[in-house]
Design a protein around this motif. Structure first.
Motif, PDB file in Angstrom:
ATOM      1  N   TRP A 118      82.253 -13.687 143.861  1.00  0.00           N
ATOM      2  CA  TRP A 118      81.106 -14.551 144.098  1.00  0.00           C
ATOM      3  C   TRP A 118      80.753 -15.289 142.806  1.00  0.00           C
ATOM      4  CZ3 TRP A 118      76.701 -12.499 147.644  1.00  0.00           C
ATOM      5  CH2 TRP A 118      77.254 -11.858 148.764  1.00  0.00           C
ATOM      6  N   THR A 119      80.131 -16.446 142.943  1.00  0.00           N
ATOM      7  CA  THR A 119      79.624 -17.145 141.760  1.00  0.00           C
ATOM      8  C   THR A 119      78.313 -16.480 141.339  1.00  0.00           C
ATOM      9  OG1 THR A 119      78.278 -18.719 143.014  1.00  0.00           O
ATOM     10  CG2 THR A 119      80.590 -19.332 142.572  1.00  0.00           C
ATOM     11  N   LYS A 120      77.900 -16.752 140.115  1.00  0.00           N
ATOM     12  CA  LYS A 120      76.631 -16.185 139.649  1.00  0.00           C
ATOM     13  C   LYS A 120      75.482 -16.707 140.512  1.00  0.00           C
ATOM     14  CE  LYS A 120      73.604 -15.494 135.724  1.00  0.00           C
ATOM     15  NZ  LYS A 120      73.247 -15.853 134.369  1.00  0.00           N
ATOM     16  N   ALA A 121      75.550 -17.966 140.932  1.00  0.00           N
ATOM     17  CA  ALA A 121      74.506 -18.546 141.770  1.00  0.00           C
ATOM     18  C   ALA A 121      74.432 -17.828 143.128  1.00  0.00           C
ATOM     19  CB  ALA A 121      74.750 -20.033 141.974  1.00  0.00           C
ATOM     20  N   GLU A 122      75.580 -17.488 143.696  1.00  0.00           N
ATOM     21  CA  GLU A 122      75.601 -16.760 144.968  1.00  0.00           C
ATOM     22  C   GLU A 122      75.020 -15.357 144.799  1.00  0.00           C
ATOM     23  OE1 GLU A 122      79.523 -18.717 147.139  1.00  0.00           O
ATOM     24  OE2 GLU A 122      79.809 -17.175 145.605  1.00  0.00           O
ATOM     25  N   LEU A 123      75.372 -14.716 143.694  1.00  0.00           N
ATOM     26  CA  LEU A 123      74.837 -13.380 143.420  1.00  0.00           C
ATOM     27  C   LEU A 123      73.322 -13.439 143.234  1.00  0.00           C
ATOM     28  CD1 LEU A 123      77.568 -12.219 140.899  1.00  0.00           C
ATOM     29  CD2 LEU A 123      77.211 -11.283 143.190  1.00  0.00           C
ATOM     30  N   TYR A 124      72.864 -14.447 142.501  1.00  0.00           N
ATOM     31  CA  TYR A 124      71.430 -14.617 142.279  1.00  0.00           C
ATOM     32  C   TYR A 124      70.703 -14.827 143.607  1.00  0.00           C
ATOM     33  CZ  TYR A 124      66.971 -16.461 140.782  1.00  0.00           C
ATOM     34  OH  TYR A 124      65.618 -16.655 140.606  1.00  0.00           O
ATOM     35  N   GLU A 125      71.268 -15.665 144.466  1.00  0.00           N
ATOM     36  CA  GLU A 125      70.647 -15.941 145.765  1.00  0.00           C
ATOM     37  C   GLU A 125      70.543 -14.665 146.610  1.00  0.00           C
ATOM     38  OE1 GLU A 125      71.732 -18.550 149.678  1.00  0.00           O
ATOM     39  OE2 GLU A 125      72.115 -19.467 147.732  1.00  0.00           O
ATOM     40  N   ARG A 126      71.610 -13.865 146.590  1.00  0.00           N
ATOM     41  CA  ARG A 126      71.582 -12.601 147.347  1.00  0.00           C
ATOM     42  C   ARG A 126      70.554 -11.646 146.751  1.00  0.00           C
ATOM     43  NH1 ARG A 126      70.952  -9.964 151.514  1.00  0.00           N
ATOM     44  NH2 ARG A 126      72.027  -7.978 151.673  1.00  0.00           N
ATOM     45  N   ALA A 127      70.482 -11.582 145.432  1.00  0.00           N
ATOM     46  CA  ALA A 127      69.498 -10.724 144.766  1.00  0.00           C
ATOM     47  C   ALA A 127      68.083 -11.178 145.108  1.00  0.00           C
ATOM     48  CB  ALA A 127      69.724 -10.743 143.254  1.00  0.00           C
ATOM     49  N   GLN A 128      67.897 -12.478 145.223  1.00  0.00           N
ATOM     50  CA  GLN A 128      66.589 -13.025 145.591  1.00  0.00           C
ATOM     51  C   GLN A 128      66.247 -12.633 147.028  1.00  0.00           C
ATOM     52  OE1 GLN A 128      66.430 -17.327 145.482  1.00  0.00           O
ATOM     53  NE2 GLN A 128      64.274 -17.296 144.923  1.00  0.00           N
ATOM     54  N   GLU A 129      67.227 -12.700 147.923  1.00  0.00           N
ATOM     55  CA  GLU A 129      67.010 -12.351 149.331  1.00  0.00           C
ATOM     56  C   GLU A 129      66.517 -10.916 149.489  1.00  0.00           C
ATOM     57  OE1 GLU A 129      70.729 -12.953 151.321  1.00  0.00           O
ATOM     58  OE2 GLU A 129      70.571 -15.136 151.235  1.00  0.00           O
ATOM     59  N   ILE A 130      67.070 -10.008 148.690  1.00  0.00           N
ATOM     60  CA  ILE A 130      66.685  -8.604 148.862  1.00  0.00           C
ATOM     61  C   ILE A 130      65.627  -8.149 147.853  1.00  0.00           C
ATOM     62  CG2 ILE A 130      68.812  -7.944 150.019  1.00  0.00           C
ATOM     63  CD1 ILE A 130      69.866  -6.818 147.484  1.00  0.00           C
ATOM     64  N   GLY A 131      65.160  -9.066 147.027  1.00  0.00           N
ATOM     65  CA  GLY A 131      64.012  -8.783 146.173  1.00  0.00           C
ATOM     66  C   GLY A 131      64.298  -7.974 144.927  1.00  0.00           C
ATOM     67  N   ILE A 132      65.404  -8.242 144.256  1.00  0.00           N
ATOM     68  CA  ILE A 132      65.715  -7.531 143.011  1.00  0.00           C
ATOM     69  C   ILE A 132      64.911  -8.173 141.877  1.00  0.00           C
ATOM     70  CG2 ILE A 132      67.525  -7.040 141.313  1.00  0.00           C
ATOM     71  CD1 ILE A 132      69.457  -6.769 143.696  1.00  0.00           C
ATOM     72  N   ASP A 133      64.106  -7.363 141.210  1.00  0.00           N
ATOM     73  CA  ASP A 133      63.278  -7.854 140.113  1.00  0.00           C
ATOM     74  C   ASP A 133      64.118  -8.085 138.865  1.00  0.00           C
ATOM     75  OD1 ASP A 133      60.931  -7.765 141.614  1.00  0.00           O
ATOM     76  OD2 ASP A 133      60.557  -5.667 141.088  1.00  0.00           O
ATOM     77  N   GLY A 134      63.736  -9.075 138.061  1.00  0.00           N
ATOM     78  CA  GLY A 134      64.406  -9.362 136.797  1.00  0.00           C
ATOM     79  C   GLY A 134      65.722 -10.092 136.946  1.00  0.00           C
ATOM     80  N   ARG A 135      66.016 -10.576 138.135  1.00  0.00           N
ATOM     81  CA  ARG A 135      67.317 -11.207 138.399  1.00  0.00           C
ATOM     82  C   ARG A 135      67.548 -12.476 137.590  1.00  0.00           C
ATOM     83  NH1 ARG A 135      63.973 -11.618 142.696  1.00  0.00           N
ATOM     84  NH2 ARG A 135      63.235 -13.714 143.127  1.00  0.00           N
TER      85      ARG A 135
END
Length: 87
Positions: A55-72
């Motif tokens: 995955w690209t970093k942007a895709e990983l960030y988007e997924r982290a945002q979807e599930i609510g990972i803090d500090g992403r």
């Protein structure tokens, strides 16, 4: 002979068998309805997603945002992968 169920139960015999084994009403209904549908195969795994490393970093960030990972927003790609896997 199986009981009279709502019309949403597609395979009442399987439903009753699963209920007798201790499955919840919801789970028994989902399994029996999936087995009754020739296009569904509940015993098979779903689709395969590519590993996070692809995955690209942007895709990983988007997924982290979807599930609510803090500090992403301050995480590296490797840190995002670790956070997603541990969530």
């Amino acid at each position: 002979m199986s009981k009279d169920h709502a019309p949403s139960i597609k395979d009442p015999d399987l439903y009753e068998t699963l209920r007798d084994k201790g499955y919840s009403e919801e789970k028994a209904a989902r399994i029996s309805n999936a087995k009754a549908n020739p296009d569904m195969h509940p015993s098979e795994k779903g689709g395969k997603a590519p590993p996070y490393e692809d995955w690209t970093k942007a895709e990983l960030y988007e997924r982290a945002q979807e599930i609510g990972i803090d500090g992403r927003s301050k995480m590296t790609k490797a840190e995002l992968i670790d956070a997603l896997r541990s969530h």
